[in-house]
Design a protein around this motif. Structure first.
Motif, PDB file in Angstrom:
ATOM      1  N   SER A  14       0.834  -1.189   0.000  1.00 55.62           N
ATOM      2  CA  SER A  14       0.000   0.000   0.000  1.00 55.62           C
ATOM      3  C   SER A  14       0.872   1.244   0.000  1.00 55.62           C
ATOM      4  N   GLY A  15       0.543   2.178  -0.888  1.00 54.92           N
ATOM      5  CA  GLY A  15       1.342   3.374  -1.044  1.00 54.92           C
ATOM      6  C   GLY A  15       2.409   3.274  -2.109  1.00 54.92           C
ATOM      7  N   GLY A  16       2.622   2.078  -2.616  1.00 56.80           N
ATOM      8  CA  GLY A  16       3.645   1.850  -3.621  1.00 56.80           C
ATOM      9  C   GLY A  16       3.178   2.163  -5.034  1.00 56.80           C
ATOM     10  N   SER A  17       4.029   1.837  -5.988  1.00 59.11           N
ATOM     11  CA  SER A  17       3.764   2.136  -7.394  1.00 59.11           C
ATOM     12  C   SER A  17       4.074   0.931  -8.269  1.00 59.11           C
ATOM     13  N   ARG A  66      -3.977   9.527  -9.241  1.00 58.22           N
ATOM     14  CA  ARG A  66      -3.023   8.486  -8.843  1.00 58.22           C
ATOM     15  C   ARG A  66      -2.485   7.712 -10.038  1.00 58.22           C
ATOM     16  N   ASN A  83       0.266   4.984  -8.989  1.00 57.88           N
ATOM     17  CA  ASN A  83       0.911   5.466  -7.772  1.00 57.88           C
ATOM     18  C   ASN A  83      -0.066   5.403  -6.598  1.00 57.88           C
ATOM     19  N   SER A  84       0.474   5.516  -5.413  1.00 55.85           N
ATOM     20  CA  SER A  84      -0.339   5.524  -4.190  1.00 55.85           C
ATOM     21  C   SER A  84      -1.335   4.367  -4.179  1.00 55.85           C
ATOM     22  N   LEU A  85      -0.844   3.190  -4.484  1.00 54.24           N
ATOM     23  CA  LEU A  85      -1.709   2.020  -4.577  1.00 54.24           C
ATOM     24  C   LEU A  85      -2.324   1.673  -3.231  1.00 54.24           C
ATOM     25  N   THR A  86      -3.539   1.155  -3.294  1.00 60.25           N
ATOM     26  CA  THR A  86      -4.236   0.684  -2.100  1.00 60.25           C
ATOM     27  C   THR A  86      -4.712  -0.747  -2.346  1.00 60.25           C
ATOM     28  N   ASP A  89      -7.070  -1.536  -5.146  1.00 63.65           N
ATOM     29  CA  ASP A  89      -6.608  -1.590  -6.533  1.00 63.65           C
ATOM     30  C   ASP A  89      -6.267  -3.015  -6.970  1.00 63.65           C
TER      31      ASP A  89
END
Length: 126
Positions: A14-17, A66, A83-86, A89
């Motif tokens: 989470s938060g990664g790209s 994002r 970006n800013s993956l949760t 996604d």
């Protein structure tokens, strides 16, 4: 006939790209609209980002700001920078193309796109 193949799926925190690529082979006699779809477990496939033949872009609200859809015409490659993956996604991601102009390219509906990749899994952990 246009063929599409996705690359770049995998796992992220989470938060990664992640960046997805979609390589086109074959040729269409017509101009093409592009889109990325995704299908989460138990849910319908939804269009999340579109790139029109006029180079306009559109996104669903949940990814706006994002995700970025782009295309390198020289490389025949469509991209989706995420970006800013949760964890929301997490899904199978598909690139798609259509070579007719019977309706606006956005919102992107599955029945309007006639070329599809096989999909690539994206998994986001908390």
């Amino acid at each position: 006939n246009v063929k599409l193949k996705e690359y770049g799926g995998g796992s992220a925190q989470s938060g990664g790209s992640l960046t997805l690529s979609c390589v086109q082979s074959g040729y269409s006699d017509y101009e093409i609209d592009w889109a990325w779809f995704r299908q989460a477990p138990g849910k319908e496939r939804e269009g999340i980002a579109g790139l029109g033949r006029d180079d306009s872009t559109s996104y669903i609200d949940s990814v706006k700001g994002r995700f970025n859809i782009s295309r390198d015409n020289a490389a025949n490659t469509l991209y989706l920078q995420m970006n800013s993956l949760t964890p929301e996604d997490t899904a199978i991601y598909f690139c798609a193309a259509r070579d007719y102009a019977g309706a606006p390219y956005w919102p992107a509906h599955t029945y309007e796109y006639n070329y599809w990749g096989q999909g690539t899994q994206v998994t986001v952990s908390a």
